[in-house]
Design a protein around this motif. Structure first.
Motif, PDB file in Angstrom:
ATOM      1  N   TRP A 181       0.802  -1.226   0.000  1.00  0.00           N
ATOM      2  CA  TRP A 181       0.000   0.000   0.000  1.00  0.00           C
ATOM      3  C   TRP A 181       0.835   1.276   0.000  1.00  0.00           C
ATOM      4  CZ3 TRP A 181      -2.594  -4.047   2.843  1.00  0.00           C
ATOM      5  CH2 TRP A 181      -3.861  -4.389   2.319  1.00  0.00           C
ATOM      6  N   GLY A 182       2.153   1.147   0.014  1.00  0.00           N
ATOM      7  CA  GLY A 182       3.014   2.326  -0.005  1.00  0.00           C
ATOM      8  C   GLY A 182       2.756   3.252  -1.184  1.00  0.00           C
ATOM      9  N   PRO A 183       2.587   2.715  -2.397  1.00  0.00           N
ATOM     10  CA  PRO A 183       2.336   3.600  -3.538  1.00  0.00           C
ATOM     11  C   PRO A 183       1.076   4.450  -3.405  1.00  0.00           C
ATOM     12  CG  PRO A 183       3.036   1.438  -4.300  1.00  0.00           C
ATOM     13  CD  PRO A 183       2.803   1.321  -2.824  1.00  0.00           C
ATOM     14  N   GLN A 184       0.150   4.021  -2.559  1.00  0.00           N
ATOM     15  CA  GLN A 184      -1.078   4.798  -2.326  1.00  0.00           C
ATOM     16  C   GLN A 184      -0.955   5.707  -1.104  1.00  0.00           C
ATOM     17  OE1 GLN A 184      -1.468   1.209  -3.002  1.00  0.00           O
ATOM     18  NE2 GLN A 184      -1.442   2.004  -5.091  1.00  0.00           N
ATOM     19  N   GLY A 185       0.237   5.789  -0.506  1.00  0.00           N
ATOM     20  CA  GLY A 185       0.453   6.728   0.585  1.00  0.00           C
ATOM     21  C   GLY A 185       0.120   6.210   1.971  1.00  0.00           C
ATOM     22  N   VAL A 186      -0.087   4.903   2.106  1.00  0.00           N
ATOM     23  CA  VAL A 186      -0.416   4.338   3.422  1.00  0.00           C
ATOM     24  C   VAL A 186       0.846   3.749   4.040  1.00  0.00           C
ATOM     25  CG1 VAL A 186      -1.945   2.817   4.704  1.00  0.00           C
ATOM     26  CG2 VAL A 186      -2.690   3.776   2.508  1.00  0.00           C
ATOM     27  N   ARG A 187       1.103   4.103   5.277  1.00  0.00           N
ATOM     28  CA  ARG A 187       2.314   3.665   5.973  1.00  0.00           C
ATOM     29  C   ARG A 187       1.977   2.618   7.030  1.00  0.00           C
ATOM     30  NH1 ARG A 187       4.473   7.125   9.116  1.00  0.00           N
ATOM     31  NH2 ARG A 187       2.760   8.613   9.321  1.00  0.00           N
ATOM     32  N   PHE A 188       2.894   1.670   7.213  1.00  0.00           N
ATOM     33  CA  PHE A 188       2.739   0.607   8.203  1.00  0.00           C
ATOM     34  C   PHE A 188       4.052   0.470   8.967  1.00  0.00           C
ATOM     35  CE2 PHE A 188      -0.241  -0.248   4.877  1.00  0.00           C
ATOM     36  CZ  PHE A 188      -1.341  -0.821   5.486  1.00  0.00           C
ATOM     37  N   ASN A 189       3.969   0.559  10.292  1.00  0.00           N
ATOM     38  CA  ASN A 189       5.158   0.440  11.129  1.00  0.00           C
ATOM     39  C   ASN A 189       4.836  -0.347  12.396  1.00  0.00           C
ATOM     40  OD1 ASN A 189       7.302   2.267   9.809  1.00  0.00           O
ATOM     41  ND2 ASN A 189       5.508   3.603   9.870  1.00  0.00           N
ATOM     42  N   ALA A 190       5.879  -0.882  12.998  1.00  0.00           N
ATOM     43  CA  ALA A 190       5.728  -1.626  14.244  1.00  0.00           C
ATOM     44  C   ALA A 190       6.498  -0.930  15.356  1.00  0.00           C
ATOM     45  CB  ALA A 190       6.243  -3.054  14.081  1.00  0.00           C
ATOM     46  N   VAL A 191       5.962  -0.994  16.551  1.00  0.00           N
ATOM     47  CA  VAL A 191       6.673  -0.600  17.760  1.00  0.00           C
ATOM     48  C   VAL A 191       7.044  -1.889  18.489  1.00  0.00           C
ATOM     49  CG1 VAL A 191       6.563   0.614  19.963  1.00  0.00           C
ATOM     50  CG2 VAL A 191       5.441   1.587  17.946  1.00  0.00           C
ATOM     51  N   ALA A 192       8.290  -1.981  18.908  1.00  0.00           N
ATOM     52  CA  ALA A 192       8.761  -3.183  19.611  1.00  0.00           C
ATOM     53  C   ALA A 192       9.160  -2.806  21.030  1.00  0.00           C
ATOM     54  CB  ALA A 192       9.925  -3.811  18.870  1.00  0.00           C
ATOM     55  N   PRO A 193       8.240  -2.963  21.982  1.00  0.00           N
ATOM     56  CA  PRO A 193       8.570  -2.633  23.374  1.00  0.00           C
ATOM     57  C   PRO A 193       9.502  -3.663  23.990  1.00  0.00           C
ATOM     58  CG  PRO A 193       6.187  -2.694  22.989  1.00  0.00           C
ATOM     59  CD  PRO A 193       6.850  -3.356  21.829  1.00  0.00           C
ATOM     60  N   GLY A 194      10.149  -3.232  25.060  1.00  0.00           N
ATOM     61  CA  GLY A 194      10.840  -4.164  25.935  1.00  0.00           C
ATOM     62  C   GLY A 194       9.866  -4.624  27.001  1.00  0.00           C
ATOM     63  N   VAL A 195      10.313  -4.707  28.235  1.00  0.00           N
ATOM     64  CA  VAL A 195       9.420  -5.131  29.312  1.00  0.00           C
ATOM     65  C   VAL A 195       8.647  -3.920  29.824  1.00  0.00           C
ATOM     66  CG1 VAL A 195      10.669  -7.194  29.982  1.00  0.00           C
ATOM     67  CG2 VAL A 195      11.365  -5.013  30.944  1.00  0.00           C
ATOM     68  N   VAL A 196       7.339  -4.025  29.772  1.00  0.00           N
ATOM     69  CA  VAL A 196       6.446  -2.938  30.146  1.00  0.00           C
ATOM     70  C   VAL A 196       5.498  -3.451  31.222  1.00  0.00           C
ATOM     71  CG1 VAL A 196       4.813  -1.208  29.327  1.00  0.00           C
ATOM     72  CG2 VAL A 196       6.540  -2.136  27.762  1.00  0.00           C
ATOM     73  N   ARG A 197       5.292  -2.670  32.249  1.00  0.00           N
ATOM     74  CA  ARG A 197       4.421  -3.108  33.338  1.00  0.00           C
ATOM     75  C   ARG A 197       2.961  -2.875  32.961  1.00  0.00           C
ATOM     76  NH1 ARG A 197       2.248  -5.981  35.530  1.00  0.00           N
ATOM     77  NH2 ARG A 197       1.796  -6.262  37.731  1.00  0.00           N
ATOM     78  N   THR A 198       2.314  -3.919  32.489  1.00  0.00           N
ATOM     79  CA  THR A 198       0.904  -3.913  32.124  1.00  0.00           C
ATOM     80  C   THR A 198       0.280  -5.206  32.640  1.00  0.00           C
ATOM     81  OG1 THR A 198       1.143  -5.115  30.026  1.00  0.00           O
ATOM     82  CG2 THR A 198       1.542  -2.729  29.972  1.00  0.00           C
ATOM     83  N   PRO A 199      -1.044  -5.381  32.504  1.00  0.00           N
ATOM     84  CA  PRO A 199      -1.656  -6.642  32.933  1.00  0.00           C
ATOM     85  C   PRO A 199      -1.062  -7.866  32.239  1.00  0.00           C
ATOM     86  CG  PRO A 199      -3.347  -4.981  32.662  1.00  0.00           C
ATOM     87  CD  PRO A 199      -2.068  -4.361  32.176  1.00  0.00           C
ATOM     88  N   LEU A 200      -0.483  -7.703  31.055  1.00  0.00           N
ATOM     89  CA  LEU A 200       0.107  -8.832  30.339  1.00  0.00           C
ATOM     90  C   LEU A 200       1.345  -9.383  31.051  1.00  0.00           C
ATOM     91  CD1 LEU A 200      -0.368 -10.428  27.683  1.00  0.00           C
ATOM     92  CD2 LEU A 200       1.279  -8.902  26.585  1.00  0.00           C
ATOM     93  N   THR A 201       1.951  -8.569  31.929  1.00  0.00           N
ATOM     94  CA  THR A 201       3.159  -9.012  32.636  1.00  0.00           C
ATOM     95  C   THR A 201       2.905  -9.275  34.117  1.00  0.00           C
ATOM     96  OG1 THR A 201       3.823  -6.689  32.926  1.00  0.00           O
ATOM     97  CG2 THR A 201       4.716  -7.867  31.024  1.00  0.00           C
ATOM     98  N   ASP A 202       1.657  -9.480  34.487  1.00  0.00           N
ATOM     99  CA  ASP A 202       1.340  -9.767  35.896  1.00  0.00           C
ATOM    100  C   ASP A 202       2.059 -11.015  36.395  1.00  0.00           C
ATOM    101  OD1 ASP A 202      -0.276  -7.574  36.209  1.00  0.00           O
ATOM    102  OD2 ASP A 202      -2.169  -8.657  35.955  1.00  0.00           O
ATOM    103  N   GLN A 203       2.174 -12.031  35.550  1.00  0.00           N
ATOM    104  CA  GLN A 203       2.831 -13.276  35.946  1.00  0.00           C
ATOM    105  C   GLN A 203       4.281 -13.023  36.358  1.00  0.00           C
ATOM    106  OE1 GLN A 203       3.136 -16.132  32.770  1.00  0.00           O
ATOM    107  NE2 GLN A 203       4.015 -17.730  34.052  1.00  0.00           N
ATOM    108  N   ILE A 204       4.966 -12.148  35.626  1.00  0.00           N
ATOM    109  CA  ILE A 204       6.362 -11.851  35.934  1.00  0.00           C
ATOM    110  C   ILE A 204       6.460 -10.985  37.182  1.00  0.00           C
ATOM    111  CG2 ILE A 204       8.486 -10.824  35.036  1.00  0.00           C
ATOM    112  CD1 ILE A 204       7.354 -11.364  32.217  1.00  0.00           C
ATOM    113  N   ALA A 205       5.591 -10.010  37.280  1.00  0.00           N
ATOM    114  CA  ALA A 205       5.625  -9.103  38.428  1.00  0.00           C
ATOM    115  C   ALA A 205       5.373  -9.840  39.741  1.00  0.00           C
ATOM    116  CB  ALA A 205       4.593  -8.003  38.248  1.00  0.00           C
ATOM    117  N   ALA A 206       4.667 -10.952  39.671  1.00  0.00           N
ATOM    118  CA  ALA A 206       4.375 -11.735  40.881  1.00  0.00           C
ATOM    119  C   ALA A 206       5.586 -12.527  41.367  1.00  0.00           C
ATOM    120  CB  ALA A 206       3.214 -12.689  40.615  1.00  0.00           C
ATOM    121  N   ASP A 207       6.634 -12.597  40.574  1.00  0.00           N
ATOM    122  CA  ASP A 207       7.857 -13.327  40.923  1.00  0.00           C
ATOM    123  C   ASP A 207       8.997 -12.319  41.051  1.00  0.00           C
ATOM    124  OD1 ASP A 207      10.281 -14.752  40.854  1.00  0.00           O
ATOM    125  OD2 ASP A 207       9.399 -16.380  39.676  1.00  0.00           O
TER     126      ASP A 207
END
Length: 266
Positions: A181-207
Motif C-alpha cells: 500500500w506504499g504507492p497509495q500513501g499508506v504507511r505501516f510500522n511496528a513498535v517493539a517494546p521491551g518489558v512494560v508493566r501492564t496486565p500482560l506481565t502480571d505473571q512476571i511481576a508476581a515473581d
C-alpha cells in the motif's frame, strides 16, 4: 514545513484497538492530547469507555486543544464484527493496534488450543484489521497503521516460542503491507517494546526474582511504564514520520542493544 505543529493531529481520526488498558490506553490519551478524534475499541467495553473519558474529559467533552474520544466495543477475533466496526467508524487517518496475548510455556508443553489463541490474537486479528482499514486509506491517499510487536520478535528465551513467532510474523506482515500500500500513501510500522508493566506481565511481576532479572537486563536497568510507549505511537501517526514505513521502532530501554550482558569490572 510547519515544525511547530509537526506532531499535531487536529482533524485526524485515529482508532486505537486494544485501548481499554495498558499501552493502548496511554496511546489513546496521547493521541487525543495532540488533537486527534480517537475511537477506543476493545472487547472490554467498560475499560474502553473509561479510556475515552480519560482522553477527552469526563462525559466525552473535549478540553481546549484536546481531541474528542469515543468508545466502541469490539472483539477482534470476530472478522464480521471488525468489518462492521470499521464501516461505522468512517474515514480513518490512523489505526493503532495493541492487542496481544502470551502463554509462557516450553514448546514441548504447548497445547494446540493455546498456540491457536496466541496466533489468533497476535497475528490473525491484525490481518483482519488491515484488510478492513487499508483499502479506504489507500483511496484517500494517506494513512498510518501502527502495530505492536515486541523485542521478542528478535530476541527470545525459553517459554516464548509461539509469542515470539507471532511477533516476528507481525513485523513481516506489516512490512509486506507497507510494500503493497506504499504507492497509495499508506504507511505501516511496528513498535517493539521491551518489558512494560501492564496486565500482560502480571505473571512476571508476581515473581520478584524474575521481575528484577528483567529490570537488570536493559541498559536503563528498569521496566518501562505504559505511558513511555505513547510518544512512539504519536510520532508514527503524525506528520513527523511521513517518510517512515516498513520499519520497527524499538522502545526497549536498550535491552536488545546490550543483550542483558554481564558488566565485568575491566
Amino acid at each position: 514545513m510547519d515544525y511547530g505543529n509537526l506532531f499535531r493531529l487536529d482533524g485526524r481520526r485515529v482508532a486505537v484497538v486494544g485501548g481499554a488498558s495498558g499501552i493502548g490506553r496511554e496511546a489513546a490519551r496521547a493521541l487525543a492530547a495532540q488533537g486527534a478524534h480517537v475511537i477506543v475499541a476493545d472487547r472490554d467495553a467498560d475499560g474502553a469507555a473509561e479510556t475515552a473519558a480519560l482522553a477527552a474529559g469526563e462525559g466525552g467533552a473535549a478540553a481546549p486543544g484536546v481531541g474528542a474520544a469515543v468508545s466502541h466495543p469490539l472483539d477482534v477475533l470476530d472478522p464480521e464484527a471488525v468489518r462492521t466496526a470499521v464501516a461505522a467508524w468512517g474515514a480513518l487517518d490512523g489505526l493503532v493496534v495493541t492487542v496481544g496475548a502470551n502463554v509462557r510455556k516450553r514448546i514441548a508443553d504447548y497445547g494446540l488450543d493455546e498456540f491457536d489463541r496466541v496466533i489468533a490474537l497476535n497475528l490473525r486479528s491484525y490481518l483482519t484489521l488491515i484488510q478492513a482499514v487499508a483499502p479506504g486509506m489507500a483511496e484517500r491517499g494517506r494513512g498510518s497503521v501502527v502495530g505492536f510487536a515486541s523485542m521478542r520478535a528478535f530476541q527470545v528465551e525459553p517459554g516464548q516460542g509461539p509469542y515470539a513467532a507471532s511477533k516476528a510474523g507481525l513485523v513481516q506482515l506489516l512490512r509486506t503491507a507497507a510494500a503493497e500500500w506504499g504507492p497509495q500513501g499508506v504507511r505501516f510500522n511496528a513498535v517493539a517494546p521491551g518489558v512494560v508493566r501492564t496486565p500482560l506481565t502480571d505473571q512476571i511481576a508476581a515473581d520478584p526474582e524474575w521481575f528484577d532479572a528483567y529490570a537488570r537486563a536493559s541498559a536503563l536497568k528498569r521496566w518501562a511504564r505504559a505511558d513511555e510507549l505513547a510518544g512512539a505511537v504519536a510520532y508514527l501517526v503524525s506528520d513527523a514520520s511521513t517518510f517512515v514505513t516498513g520499519t520497527v521502532l524499538s522502545v526497549d530501554g536498550g535491552w536488545t542493544a546490550v543483550d542483558g550482558r554481564y558488566d565485568p569490572a575491566v
